[in-house]
Design a protein around this motif. Structure first.
Motif, PDB file in Angstrom:
ATOM      1  N   THR A  29      39.517  42.049  28.840  1.00  0.00           N
ATOM      2  CA  THR A  29      39.900  41.675  30.000  1.00  0.00           C
ATOM      3  C   THR A  29      38.755  40.733  30.749  1.00  0.00           C
ATOM      4  O   THR A  29      39.010  40.178  31.949  1.00  0.00           O
ATOM      5  CB  THR A  29      39.787  43.205  30.953  1.00  0.00           C
ATOM      6  OG1 THR A  29      38.467  43.446  30.804  1.00  0.00           O
ATOM      7  CG2 THR A  29      40.528  44.128  30.656  1.00  0.00           C
ATOM      8  N   ALA A  85      51.647  45.274  34.330  1.00  0.00           N
ATOM      9  CA  ALA A  85      50.660  44.581  33.890  1.00  0.00           C
ATOM     10  C   ALA A  85      49.452  45.505  33.681  1.00  0.00           C
ATOM     11  O   ALA A  85      48.505  45.742  34.464  1.00  0.00           O
ATOM     12  CB  ALA A  85      49.964  43.523  34.691  1.00  0.00           C
ATOM     13  N   ILE A 129      45.714  44.651  34.150  1.00  0.00           N
ATOM     14  CA  ILE A 129      45.332  44.321  35.339  1.00  0.00           C
ATOM     15  C   ILE A 129      45.398  45.195  36.281  1.00  0.00           C
ATOM     16  O   ILE A 129      44.708  45.586  37.374  1.00  0.00           O
ATOM     17  CB  ILE A 129      46.412  43.146  35.931  1.00  0.00           C
ATOM     18  CG1 ILE A 129      46.545  42.061  34.884  1.00  0.00           C
ATOM     19  CG2 ILE A 129      45.814  42.580  37.197  1.00  0.00           C
ATOM     20  CD1 ILE A 129      45.542  41.113  35.160  1.00  0.00           C
ATOM     21  N   ASP A 130      46.352  46.207  36.276  1.00  0.00           N
ATOM     22  CA  ASP A 130      46.537  47.396  37.162  1.00  0.00           C
ATOM     23  C   ASP A 130      45.713  48.463  36.789  1.00  0.00           C
ATOM     24  O   ASP A 130      45.399  49.198  37.510  1.00  0.00           O
ATOM     25  CB  ASP A 130      47.974  47.815  37.217  1.00  0.00           C
ATOM     26  CG  ASP A 130      48.839  46.622  37.748  1.00  0.00           C
ATOM     27  OD1 ASP A 130      48.474  45.698  38.383  1.00  0.00           O
ATOM     28  OD2 ASP A 130      50.293  46.605  37.566  1.00  0.00           O
ATOM     29  N   GLU A 169      36.805  44.455  38.066  1.00  0.00           N
ATOM     30  CA  GLU A 169      37.257  45.782  37.726  1.00  0.00           C
ATOM     31  C   GLU A 169      36.748  46.646  36.525  1.00  0.00           C
ATOM     32  O   GLU A 169      37.121  47.858  36.284  1.00  0.00           O
ATOM     33  CB  GLU A 169      38.764  46.109  38.417  1.00  0.00           C
ATOM     34  CG  GLU A 169      38.978  45.800  39.777  1.00  0.00           C
ATOM     35  CD  GLU A 169      40.592  45.890  40.017  1.00  0.00           C
ATOM     36  OE1 GLU A 169      41.376  46.331  39.097  1.00  0.00           O
ATOM     37  OE2 GLU A 169      40.968  45.135  40.851  1.00  0.00           O
ATOM     38  N   ARG A 217      51.874  42.339  29.548  1.00  0.00           N
ATOM     39  CA  ARG A 217      52.972  42.663  30.395  1.00  0.00           C
ATOM     40  C   ARG A 217      54.320  41.986  29.949  1.00  0.00           C
ATOM     41  O   ARG A 217      55.248  42.780  30.186  1.00  0.00           O
ATOM     42  CB  ARG A 217      52.660  41.740  31.801  1.00  0.00           C
ATOM     43  CG  ARG A 217      53.630  41.806  32.624  1.00  0.00           C
ATOM     44  CD  ARG A 217      52.994  41.514  34.207  1.00  0.00           C
ATOM     45  NE  ARG A 217      52.717  39.939  34.004  1.00  0.00           N
ATOM     46  CZ  ARG A 217      53.275  39.091  35.122  1.00  0.00           C
ATOM     47  NH1 ARG A 217      53.651  39.689  36.236  1.00  0.00           N
ATOM     48  NH2 ARG A 217      52.871  38.026  35.178  1.00  0.00           N
ATOM     49  N   PRO A 258      40.403  42.248  36.192  1.00  0.00           N
ATOM     50  CA  PRO A 258      40.705  41.425  37.202  1.00  0.00           C
ATOM     51  C   PRO A 258      39.462  41.648  38.368  1.00  0.00           C
ATOM     52  O   PRO A 258      39.097  43.009  38.773  1.00  0.00           O
ATOM     53  CB  PRO A 258      41.884  41.475  37.914  1.00  0.00           C
ATOM     54  CG  PRO A 258      42.351  42.890  37.433  1.00  0.00           C
ATOM     55  CD  PRO A 258      41.532  43.241  36.218  1.00  0.00           C
ATOM     56  N   ASN A 259      38.902  40.705  39.100  1.00  0.00           N
ATOM     57  CA  ASN A 259      38.099  40.641  39.854  1.00  0.00           C
ATOM     58  C   ASN A 259      36.900  41.890  39.915  1.00  0.00           C
ATOM     59  O   ASN A 259      36.751  42.776  40.745  1.00  0.00           O
ATOM     60  CB  ASN A 259      38.975  41.250  41.160  1.00  0.00           C
ATOM     61  CG  ASN A 259      38.092  40.865  42.525  1.00  0.00           C
ATOM     62  OD1 ASN A 259      37.129  39.958  42.544  1.00  0.00           O
ATOM     63  ND2 ASN A 259      38.548  41.035  43.736  1.00  0.00           N
TER      64      ASN A 259
END
Lengths: 476, 312
Positions: free
Chosen positions: B258, B173, B176-177, B265, B158, B262-263
């Motif tokens: 990763t 990011a 993340i995205d 994903e 990022r 995140p979470n």
């Protein structure tokens, strides 16, 4: 038909092999040795010990690793030489994430190997004890009073001793403890017109300071740890200090925290921060998010951060910190964590905190239990504890040392005097890590944009599974 | 792949016959005993390092074995409950779905198409150029996956990542995205070299005379590919797709980029297995999932092998 019979043969062979294996495993599993002789090798003149720690020179907790290998071990070896014993102590440092270190240790210990002595987080003591990986010191060293007679115990407060205890028995000697506060960047506070001696009295005060900071460009007003990427940091430096600020704890009256009004209050607070631009949700989801938030705080880009005194000692510390701030003493402010509302905290407190810490334990399978216990006493003597600080101030396990060394550091004196009397420890129960994981997931959901209600009911299900039943969970 | 001069089908004993002693003796003129003597070292190693761990995993998979806590002391057999748990585990379903996306996007589509296109283009270039390009591309495949993964983490970063400077999108990011897209692009890039090399050699087997005739009768580029080139390289396509699919399904590099977040994903099955086993300490459950992954891989292999055989 032919291929069918081939399959059958393979199946039969597979099943036979499996049965064989099962038999083997069964016998090895039942080969658990009952108590070993605590005095084995007590008279040995040549001794080899290994000391395990999740620290490594030049890396994770470098100062601790340097002390152990360069000061503690040589001094212990010299001390033993004076007694006519030739000791070699090998330092087995590690620099992994705490969870990885724990699993490596668990694998070693389940195979009855691993270092003779090792440091663990106080919160693992219960789990390790339940798994028989560690035994009460009285069992390992001998029940003839040797352990209880150690004069060091008198200097270690009861609450701190709990870090190395489980079910009322001592499993190890605790290291130091810590406390949590709200750090704030005084330079940013000045720009936003906020006082340099800021002390919020409620969560609303935190939010309104955040809103003032939001007007500064390129600044994240508030970072409160959330999400799964940060592991236990989320629970200890986020959920639990907030939770005790609502008047309850993660395990109250023998029941685990479920979907109740206090949990929803905490989740609402997270929601308020991360859905209104007061916090940076991306930072909370990155794999290295905590390290990045440290760097951003040091670069004057974060206004308020909830952290332990570790942050002061090892992160923004001007010389050795991982995100040094040369002007730490003038630029970094600290305040007590307020309860949601004055008087609304656990035990009716206005301010709250959580504490943790580690303990050093003896491997029950060590060849040299007596010498390991000698090492443990030597390591926790007033002289060595003082020396481990190497001039720095740190809250140690020993009251005599604390009263002497904390005078030099106003922040750590603040923690020792103002925070520790308010603090809470996590329950040393084997289910705790699973509940903690569920709480991390809940905050991750909030940061990811889910509603409080959705998140709270998903958490309720997760925690029921984690602790094995609805009746062990308090919800309303 | 069988040529006309192959020995008479040693792998297929005649139906309805007794023991396969005759053919075994015929193949190399060895007795069973001596033959076993020759293969024993290999069998021992395979047994010790492949079959035994695999059986062990199956066994652990039916216990409640954990690394810490009470179950670490005396794990007990819990039957198929780990498997029923997997059936109802939303995170496992999520991991399966993401693994399929990862395989489909980066291996079956990405590496195949890009690899073939590169090979097709390079076929017409001078050998010196081709070798240079191949050399450089192969670097991506040769480098250790940790090195490549960290390069890509820096690329996607990022703050100050190359991608953001290239696109003029500061502060995005990517990991993340768009974690899955990042992983698919990363794995496509990394694995393309292998497909390219394989197709490069396959394309040499296409008779130039047929390509020439196609050109003479005025076939379009697509028609030439479909009717002349593909029939020659279909076996290669299937083999390549099988290999890269299996590698991708078992790939652990998503963890390096990763950690599955995140979470969840980008939590593919191997990353999920790691997280369950080493973060959660649930060895029993993670072994059961590992076994399910093995079965899924076997099924995929069977489908491909069947397709290959049909072609042969």
């Amino acid at each position: 038909m032919r291929s069918l019979s081939r399959v059958t043969t393979a199946g039969v062979l597979g099943a036979a092999a499996l049965a064989l294996l099962t038999g083997c495993l069964g016998s090895s599993g039942s080969g658990e040795s009952g108590g070993q002789d605590a005095n084995r090798n007590a008279e040995a003149k040549k001794v080899e010990l290994t000391f395990g720690s999740n620290s490594v020179k030049g890396g994770k907790s470098s100062a601790g690793a340097t002390f152990i290998s360069d000061v503690l071990i040589p001094k212990f070896v010299a001390d033993q030489k004076g007694k006519g014993v030739d000791v070699t102590v090998k330092f087995q440092g590690d620099g992994s994430d705490d969870e990885v270190y724990k699993q490596k240790l668990s694998l070693d210990l389940s195979n009855k190997s691993g270092p003779d002595l090792f440091q663990i987080d106080g919160i693992w003591v219960g789990e390790f004890a339940q798994a028989n990986y560690i035994k009460p010191l009285n069992d390992t060293v001998g029940a003839d009073g040797k352990v209880d007679e150690w004069d060091g115990w008198k200097q270690i407060p009861e609450a701190v001793q709990a870090l190395g205890s489980y079910n009322g028995q001592r499993y190890g000697v605790p290291g130091g403890t810590d406390g949590r506060v709200l750090y704030f960047n005084k330079k940013l506070f000045q720009q936003a017109g906020l006082p340099a001696d800021w002390q919020p009295k409620s969560w609303d005060d935190i939010i309104s300071a955040g809103q003032a900071l939001k007007k500064l460009s390129g600044v994240t007003p508030i970072q409160i740890n959330a999400g799964t990427a940060m592991g236990e940091a989320t629970t200890m430096q986020g959920v639990l200090p907030l939770l005790v600020g609502t008047g309850t704890t993660v395990n109250a009256d023998g029941k685990w925290l479920g979907n109740n009004s206090q949990l929803r209050q905490v989740l609402d607070f997270y929601h308020q921060i991360y859905s209104t631009g007061l916090g940076d949700p991306v930072l909370q989801r990155e794999a290295k998010g905590r390290d990045k938030s440290f760097a951003e705080f040091a670069a004057n880009k974060i206004g308020i951060l909830l952290e332990s005194d570790y942050f002061w000692r090892s992160v923004v510390e001007p010389k050795e910190g991982v995100a040094k701030m040369a002007d730490r003493d003038s630029a970094v402010g600290y305040a007590l964590i307020p309860a949601a509302k004055p008087g609304g905290g656990v035990k009716g407190q206005d301010f709250v905190s959580m504490s943790g810490g580690g303990a050093t334990v003896i491997n029950p399978n060590t060849k040299y239990p007596q010498q390991a216990w000698e090492f443990l006493q030597f390591m926790n003597s007033a002289d060595m504890v003082k020396e481990s600080l190497d001039g720095a101030a740190k809250i140690t396990q020993r009251s005599d040392v604390n009263s002497e060394v904390l005078k030099s550091d106003p922040m750590l004196s603040f923690v020792a005097e103002k925070v520790l009397p308010l603090t809470q420890y996590r329950p040393g129960l084997a289910e705790y890590p699973k509940v903690s994981a569920a709480l991390q997931q809940a905050t991750a959901d909030i940061v990811g944009g889910k509603s409080t209600d959705q998140t709270a009911s998903a958490y309720q299900k997760a925690v029921e599974t984690a602790v094995g039943g609805k009746d062990k969970v308090a919800s309303n | 792949m069988t040529s006309a001069s192959a020995p008479p089908a040693p792998a297929k004993p005649a139906p309805g016959r007794g023991p396969a002693r005759g053919p075994a003796r015929d193949v190399a003129g060895l007795g069973i005993g001596r033959a076993l003597g020759f293969v024993a070292p290999a069998l021992l190693l395979i047994g010790a390092f492949l079959i035994f761990p695999a059986l062990w995993t199956i066994y652990i998979g039916v216990t409640n074995y954990r690394l810490t806590g009470v179950e670490a002391v005396s794990p007990s057999i819990v039957g198929l409950s780990n498997y029923t748990k997997a059936l109802n585990d939303a995170l496992f379903h999520n991991a399966l779905w993401l693994t399929m996306l990862f395989v489909l996007g980066s291996a079956i589509i990405g590496q195949n198409i890009l690899g073939f296109t590169l090979a097709w283009i390079l076929r017409r270039t001078r050998p010196a150029v081709r070798r240079t390009v191949e050399g450089f591309t192969l670097l991506a495949w040769i480098l250790p996956s940790t090195v490549v993964a960290y390069l890509w983490v820096a690329f996607y970063d990022r703050d100050g990542g190359t991608l953001n400077s290239l696109l003029g999108t500061p502060g995005t990011a990517w990991l993340i995205d768009y974690p899955m897209i990042c992983l698919v692009v990363f794995n496509t890039w990394r694995g393309t070299a292998f497909s390219m090399m394989l197709y490069s050699s396959a394309l040499q087997a296409v008779p130039p005379s047929q390509l020439e005739s196609a050109r003479m009768v005025g076939a379009s580029g697509w028609q030439t590919l479909r009717d002349v080139v593909f029939p020659h390289i279909r076996g290669h396509v299937l083999t390549n797709t099988l290999l890269i699919s299996l590698w991708t399904a078992n790939d652990f590099s998503p963890f390096l980029l990763t950690k599955g977040g995140p979470n969840h994903e980008s939590e593919t099955v191997p990353v999920y297995i790691y997280n369950v086993a080493l973060q959660g300490g649930e060895l029993g459950y993670s072994s059961a999932i590992s076994f399910l992954l093995l079965i899924a891989n076997l099924l995929v292999s069977l489908v491909y092998l069947r397709l290959l055989r049909r072609r042969a």
